[in-house]
Structure formats: C-alpha cells, structure tokens
Design an enzyme around this catalytic site. Structure first.
Site, PDB file in Angstrom:
ATOM      1  N   ASP A  84       0.831  -1.215   0.000  1.00  0.00           N
ATOM      2  CA  ASP A  84       0.000   0.000   0.000  1.00  0.00           C
ATOM      3  C   ASP A  84       0.857   1.254   0.000  1.00  0.00           C
ATOM      4  O   ASP A  84       1.850   1.327   0.736  1.00  0.00           O
ATOM      5  CB  ASP A  84      -0.863   0.036   1.262  1.00  0.00           C
ATOM      6  N   GLU A 184     -13.592  -3.454  -1.708  1.00  0.00           N
ATOM      7  CA  GLU A 184     -13.813  -3.713  -0.276  1.00  0.00           C
ATOM      8  C   GLU A 184     -15.216  -3.298   0.155  1.00  0.00           C
ATOM      9  O   GLU A 184     -15.664  -2.183  -0.153  1.00  0.00           O
ATOM     10  CB  GLU A 184     -12.757  -2.947   0.562  1.00  0.00           C
TER      11      GLU A 184
HETATM   12  O1  KIV Z   1      -4.593  -2.327   4.181  1.00  0.00           O
HETATM   13  C1  KIV Z   1      -5.099  -3.437   3.919  1.00  0.00           C
HETATM   14  O2  KIV Z   1      -4.882  -4.452   4.588  1.00  0.00           O
HETATM   15  C2  KIV Z   1      -5.975  -3.512   2.757  1.00  0.00           C
HETATM   16  C3  KIV Z   1      -6.798  -4.757   2.612  1.00  0.00           C
HETATM   17  C4  KIV Z   1      -7.887  -4.759   3.589  1.00  0.00           C
HETATM   18  C5  KIV Z   1      -7.272  -4.922   1.233  1.00  0.00           C
HETATM   19  O3  KIV Z   1      -6.041  -2.598   2.005  1.00  0.00           O
END
Ligand code: KIV
Length: 287
Positions: A84, A184
């Site tokens: 991310d 999500e």
């Molecule tokens: O940050 C995370 O773990 C996510 C998942 C829930 C897809 O974005």
C-alpha cells in the site's frame, strides 16, 4: 513454486481459478504465507493498526511501510508482493506519487504498489505510476484512508448514488491502467454488475466471490482484539494461544519452575573453581 506473475494472475482470472491474497507485515508472517502457498501477499496499511498500534491507517509513514515491506520481501519467494502507498504519500501530485512508488520498488523490492480510490486525481496518479513502469493495484468501495468522507468504516454501494460511484471508480481504475484491483465492503450484486466490464483480476474483501479474496492476516488468525468487520472469518485463535503461552511462562518464572536443569548450561570443575576464586578475590577487593 515458480514466481507469480501478472500474466499468471490474468490466466487464473480467465480460468476462474480463485486468487488467494493475504496481508503480511514482517518476515515470519511472509514465510508462513509463502509456506501456505498463497498467490499474492499485501503489505497493507492496515499494518498501521494491526502491527504498529495506531488508531487509523492514515498515521503510518512511508518509512514505516518501507520497513515492513522490506521484511516481507525478505520472506517472500513465489508470491506476488504488493504494498500500500500510505496516506499523504501520493496526495500532492503525480510526481510525488511516482517518487513514492519508486522508493517502494527500489528500497523494499515490491512487485506492485496499491493505492486507494478511483476519482480523477487518483486515476491520474495510477496513470503516472504505470507510465513509470510500476504495476498498480487499485482499491475501490470502502477505502479506509478516506473513510471519514465516506461516512465511516461502512459498506459502500448500498444506495443508488454510492453504487454508481463504486462502478464508476472501478472502471476508472481499470482505464487508468491498474493491473488488478481490490474491492472492499460492497454488496455482491453490485460487484457482479461491474465484473463483466472488468478485464483485470478483482480481489474481494467483503465483496462476494469476485476473482479472489484477501483478508487481513491478524483477523484470520484470530489475533485482532475486539470486533472485526462482518466479512471477516477467523481460521485460528492465535491471539488466545499467545496469551496462554506467555501467561504459562510468566507463572513458571514466578514459581521458579523455569528455568529447569535442562534449560541451564553446565561447566567443568576447573571453570567453577576459577569463577569462585575470582568472585572471592573480587569480594576481598570490595571490602
Ligand atoms: O490495508 C489493507 O490491509 C488492505 C486490505 C484490507 C485490502 O487494504
């Protein structure tokens, strides 16, 4: 197992083979995911909460995410590794987004980066990062980094307006060049309405069967304390098992049962004599 590729993920989608993704935030978790044979590992910014103890995903920094992703990279062999891009690391400009994504590839060794949202600004960020040669996984529906604007951490796509937004953003993310996307907390019927228009793998979390699934590792292991989202399924009770093991250790230390003889080193007579002499000499010096 051979290294997972984008081509193989596309094939899995075409052949309706469900794609398995799980989050991981450190080396042992990456090893466990690898041994379990998952297809994709996500270093989610959920690590802000489940690993670093922050109250929200927006608190985690780029440096912290790079440290987590590097550890996961060291434990990952075949799984496709996604990380991310944290809040604040892409919001300013396309150039900032490219710079951040480059750091994750160069410093942490990730295969792709993930970013939340599908409005015009976020589509522009995806296009810029893809143009720099870095694969991007999109994320639409409930996007925790901007949950306040969405009315809190709640399911999306349940009203006419929200359903249109989810579909619009999923299509925009695809058009911008994302190689896959996470959806999500969106009702299955809404996801099913847009799936036929999508050419990239869709990984669901609270979004029906989609092309695959992702869960936060601590949720599925049963480590997360308190309430979890309705879409979470627990596959273990590792949190309770950890507490029980630590409590048993603490009780044995307090009772003197640990360390037992088998947990202690032995020494030869000469070493013991020498140690006693040295200690005796020291006690004389200290008198
Ligand atoms: O940050 C995370 O773990 C996510 C998942 C829930 C897809 O974005």
């Amino acid at each position: 197992m051979p290294k997972m590729t984008l081509t193989r993920l596309a094939e899995m989608r075409a052949q309706r083979e469900p794609i398995v993704m799980v989050t991981a935030y450190d080396y042992p978790e990456a090893r466990a995911a690898e041994r379990a044979g998952v297809d994709m590992v996500l270093v989610g910014d959920s690590g802000a909460q489940v690993k670093l103890g922050y109250d929200s995903t927006v608190r985690v920094s780029v440096d912290e995410m790079i440290m987590l992703a590097s550890a996961v990279h060291r434990g990952t062999e075949s799984a496709f590794l996604v990380c991310d891009l944290p809040f604040g690391s892409i919001e300013v400009s396309d150039a900032q987004a490219v710079e951040t994504a480059v750091r994750f590839v160069r410093e942490a060794g990730v295969d792709a980066v993930k970013l939340e949202g599908g409005n015009e600004t976020k589509s522009s960020r995806i296009r810029a990062i893809v143009a720099a040669g870095i694969p991007v996984v999109g994320h639409v529906g409930l996007t925790p980094q901007t949950a306040t604007a969405l009315g809190g951490l709640r399911a999306q796509g349940r009203t006419e307006e929200s359903a249109r937004r989810v579909v619009r953003e999923a299509l925009a993310v695809q058009e911008a060049g994302a190689c896959a996307m996470v959806i999500e907390a969106v009702p299955t019927e809404i996801v099913d309405a847009v799936l036929p228009q999508l050419r990239v793998p869709v990984i669901g979390i609270g979004a029906g069967p989609s092309d695959g699934q992702v869960l936060v590792l601590q949720d599925l292991l049963g480590v997360t304390e308190g309430r979890t989202a309705a879409f979470v399924k627990r596959y273990g009770s590792i949190g309770e098992a950890s507490t029980e093991a630590i409590a048993a250790y603490a009780a044995e230390v307090r009772s003197g049962a640990f360390p037992a003889a088998e947990h202690q080193y032995g020494a030869g007579e000469e070493a013991v004599r020498a140690a006693r002499e040295a200690a005796g000499a020291a006690s004389g010096e200290n008198d």
